[in-house]
Write an enzyme that holds these catalytic residues in place. Structure first.
Site, mmCIF file in Angstrom:
data_model
loop_
_atom_site.group_PDB
_atom_site.id
_atom_site.type_symbol
_atom_site.label_atom_id
_atom_site.label_comp_id
_atom_site.label_asym_id
_atom_site.label_seq_id
_atom_site.Cartn_x
_atom_site.Cartn_y
_atom_site.Cartn_z
ATOM 1 C CE LYS A 216 -16.823 6.008 -14.232
ATOM 2 N NZ LYS A 216 -17.807 5.183 -13.529
ATOM 3 C CD GLU A 222 -15.426 18.860 -4.949
ATOM 4 O OE1 GLU A 222 -15.578 18.573 -6.159
ATOM 5 O OE2 GLU A 222 -16.330 18.731 -4.099
ATOM 6 N N GLY A 277 -16.750 4.787 -9.115
ATOM 7 C CA GLY A 277 -15.671 5.471 -8.388
ATOM 8 C C GLY A 277 -15.273 4.741 -7.114
ATOM 9 N NE ARG A 278 -20.887 3.539 -4.217
ATOM 10 C CZ ARG A 278 -21.539 4.251 -5.132
ATOM 11 N NH1 ARG A 278 -20.998 5.338 -5.632
ATOM 12 N NH2 ARG A 278 -22.725 3.866 -5.568
ATOM 13 C CD GLU A 363 -20.798 8.148 -3.348
ATOM 14 O OE1 GLU A 363 -19.821 7.460 -3.680
ATOM 15 O OE2 GLU A 363 -20.832 9.375 -3.508
ATOM 16 C CG HIS A 394 -8.462 4.814 26.007
ATOM 17 N ND1 HIS A 394 -8.135 4.704 27.338
ATOM 18 C CD2 HIS A 394 -7.961 3.706 25.398
ATOM 19 C CE1 HIS A 394 -7.441 3.588 27.519
ATOM 20 N NE2 HIS A 394 -7.326 2.960 26.361
ATOM 21 C CE LYS A 514 -20.984 15.924 -7.793
ATOM 22 N NZ LYS A 514 -20.822 14.979 -8.892
HETATM 23 C C1 G6Q Z 1 -18.005 7.185 -6.227
HETATM 24 C C2 G6Q Z 1 -18.575 8.450 -6.628
HETATM 25 C C3 G6Q Z 1 -17.719 9.660 -6.307
HETATM 26 C C4 G6Q Z 1 -16.604 9.920 -7.306
HETATM 27 C C5 G6Q Z 1 -16.072 11.328 -7.080
HETATM 28 C C6 G6Q Z 1 -14.941 11.680 -8.001
HETATM 29 O O1 G6Q Z 1 -18.516 6.124 -6.439
HETATM 30 O O2 G6Q Z 1 -18.934 8.393 -7.952
HETATM 31 O O3 G6Q Z 1 -17.158 9.610 -5.023
HETATM 32 O O4 G6Q Z 1 -15.602 8.973 -7.188
HETATM 33 O O5 G6Q Z 1 -17.109 12.257 -7.232
HETATM 34 O O6 G6Q Z 1 -15.340 11.604 -9.324
HETATM 35 P P1 G6Q Z 1 -14.317 11.666 -10.483
HETATM 36 O O7 G6Q Z 1 -13.406 10.487 -10.375
HETATM 37 O O8 G6Q Z 1 -15.089 11.670 -11.750
HETATM 38 O O9 G6Q Z 1 -13.521 12.939 -10.303
#
Ligand code: G6Q
Length: 553
Positions: A216, A222, A277-278, A363, A394, A514
């Site tokens: 996003k 990462e 994001g989620r 989250e 199990h 972070k």
């Molecule tokens: C989700 C969070 C988080 C996000 C990641 C990746 O709701 O905001 O999990 O999706 O940190 O972020 P980017 O899409 O900006 O790389």
């Protein structure tokens, strides 16, 4: 002296409210009642405590509640303004208060004919414009019209992203694998651990591999590290900068950052800051899903989401599936003391669903203050975990059946399977139904004795029962059912957040780590040991790591 928790509870408007106190009083009665009694008292209980929406049957008869519990929970939802909050979400109001933006994932699946204005722009039209571009591009890749730099057909697709830009896509791909084009091999890289990337590409041919970089913000450490690794890997083989345009596409809200990375904005699919994001697997972040299953089935998935959205928006409270699901979660965690929720899909294709829900729920609602920044004063999100059945049986089910910790369970299953193998689907579903029954009714000491179990062993063989579970059952796992299931959990999460008055759409809790990682990263990377000013434990770890690490390549 009062404990900190008691003081916080005293300060909390929620805990002090009449509706909350009424539920607490009621809970003291319900704590004494066993599911065996509740079922014995009402032969219709199984039908009475079950509803259906968007293809999903929700059986909550094995929850420790009665008609009065539901009445009180629905009253709580009213006084906490849940209906108004739902209306505000669907209207595009800025319900994500700490980030001052709407949370409008429901717009991602609105049909083309709908209009929804946000800041004077029709977001539904914008959503459909992106969907059309995604569909056209996916068709080109799927038919082979889109080729790699050397003219080879694309056979491997690697999605690079993390958190919301990974968990939804990988979960959906696994869930809908049965509908996927098997000539395309999809892989997912998320971890900054170089092993993730290295293992994902070790047997791939760069000339036939395409990377989807999902981010996003396009600034996530990462994802950028992995995207740069992919770029180097691609260029080492194809030896031409122009190859990037044929082997990389981006999904992001930030065209500037995408261009800075070197991906042509023509190969970028956008979305909007009002998609968390989620909550983004049905936006362009779902490009890998669409590539795998094709645009028509992706549309079926969106229709499933929308069917559950419409049900949530319009169904009366007492028959509203996500609302009741969310209120039952509140009942279990705040009034019956359930510390965790186990999500147990009896469907191999849903193997990543618990991980997806962990992010969605924890989250969103793993917070301790209200919108206004005051202590919530009661427990918020339970710990969410799970594994597909029957494997879990199990392993950790022992604790669910006989342990001292309280776990609420959501069982998920389907009447039909895509892979009939002899009678194995019957066996699978028999296990699902059996678990709910065993948890609810258990096995009494008298029953154990009647089976001739020696007295010394009897305590070990008793199942006290009265352990609550819900069962979600649909006809088959297809794109529509998956969309409706995800929407159900999204809205249940929202309902819980609304009751606690927390912002379910921010995630400030991930920030501190972070920032510290950046500082420690510089200390690990410095040529000479820098002066360290952390605590003595962190300092010692840094020194030890610097002495023992793999030499740089
Ligand atoms: C989700 C969070 C988080 C996000 C990641 C990746 O709701 O905001 O999990 O999706 O940190 O972020 P980017 O899409 O900006 O790389």
């Amino acid at each position: 002296m009062k404990s900190a928790t008691t003081r916080a509870a005293a300060a909390s408007a929620l805990a002090a409210s009449t509706a909350w106190k009424a539920l607490q009083r009621h809970a003291t009665t319900m704590q004494r009642r066993h599911l065996r009694e509740l079922f014995a008292a009402d032969t219709q209980r199984g039908e009475r405590f079950a509803i259906e929406a968007a293809g999903w049957y929700f059986d909550f008869a094995k929850q420790r509640l009665d008609a009065r519990t539901l009445e009180l929970l629905l009253a709580l939802a009213q006084v906490r303004g849940v209906p108004e909050r739902v209306a505000a979400m669907f209207a595009g109001e800025r319900i994500n208060s700490t980030e001052d933006r709407p949370a409008l994932h429901v717009a991602l699946r609105m049909p083309r004919r709908r209009r929804l204005l946000v800041d004077g722009r029709d977001v539904v039209a914008e959503v459909h414009a992106v969907l059309a571009r995604m569909a056209a591009w996916c068709e080109r890749v799927r038919t082979g019209a889109w080729r790699g730099h050397t003219g080879e057909r694309i056979r491997h697709v690697v999605n690079i992203g993390i958190g919301g830009s990974d968990l939804g896509p990988v979960m959906a791909f696994e869930a809908l694998r049965h509908y996927a084009d098997r000539s395309l091999d999809l892989r997912f890289v998320s971890n900054v651990d170089g092993t993730d990337f290295s293992e994902a590409v070790r047997d791939l041919d760069p000339a036939r591999t395409l990377f989807i970089v999902c981010s996003k913000t396009f600034t996530t450490q990462e994802t950028l590290a992995n995207a740069h690794a992919a770029r180097r890997w691609c260029l080492a083989a194809l030896r031409d900068e122009r190859a990037i345009a044929r082997h990389f596409v981006a999904v992001s809200t930030d065209g500037g950052e995408v261009a800075r990375f070197g991906i042509d904005p023509v190969n970028m699919f956008g979305f909007w800051d009002w998609v968390g994001g989620r909550y983004s697997m049905d936006s362009a972040i779902g490009l890998s899903t669409m590539l795998a299953i094709g645009p028509a089935r992706f549309a079926d998935m969106l229709a499933g989401f929308h069917a559950m959205d419409e049900h949530f928006r319009t169904a009366p409270a007492a028959r509203n599936l996500p609302l009741l699901h969310g209120l039952i979660a509140i009942w279990n965690s705040n009034f019956l003391g359930m510390q965790s929720l186990a999500v147990l899909p009896y469907e191999q294709y849903l193997k990543r669903f618990p991980a997806y829900l962990q992010q969605l729920m924890m989250e969103s609602n793993g917070k301790r203050v209200t919108h206004a920044g005051r202590a919530v004063g009661v427990d918020t999100c339970p710990i969410v975990w799970g594994e597909p059945g029957t494997n879990g049986q199990h392993s950790f089910y022992q604790l669910i059946h006989q342990g001292t910790r309280k776990v609420a369970c959501d069982f998920i299953g389907f009447c039909a399977t895509a892979n009939p193998v002899a009678n194995q689907h019957d066996l699978l579903i028999a296990n699902l139904f059996a678990q709910g029954e065993a948890l609810a009714f258990g096995k009494t000491a008298a029953e154990v004795r009647a089976q001739g179990v020696p007295a010394a062993q009897a305590p070990h063989r008793v199942f006290e029962g009265n352990r609550p579970s819900s069962t979600l059952l649909a006809r088959r796992l297809d794109p529509h059912a998956l969309g409706a299931l995800v929407a159900l959990y999204e809205h249940s999460t929202f309902v819980q957040g609304a009751i606690w008055d927390i912002d379910s759409f921010d995630q400030w809790g991930v920030e501190l780590g972070k920032v510290l990682a950046k500082r420690i990263g510089a200390e690990l990377g410095a040529a000479r040991m820098p002066p360290l000013a952390h605590d003595s434990s962190t300092n010692a770890l840094i020194r030890r790591y610097r002495r023992q690490r793999t030499p740089r390549q």
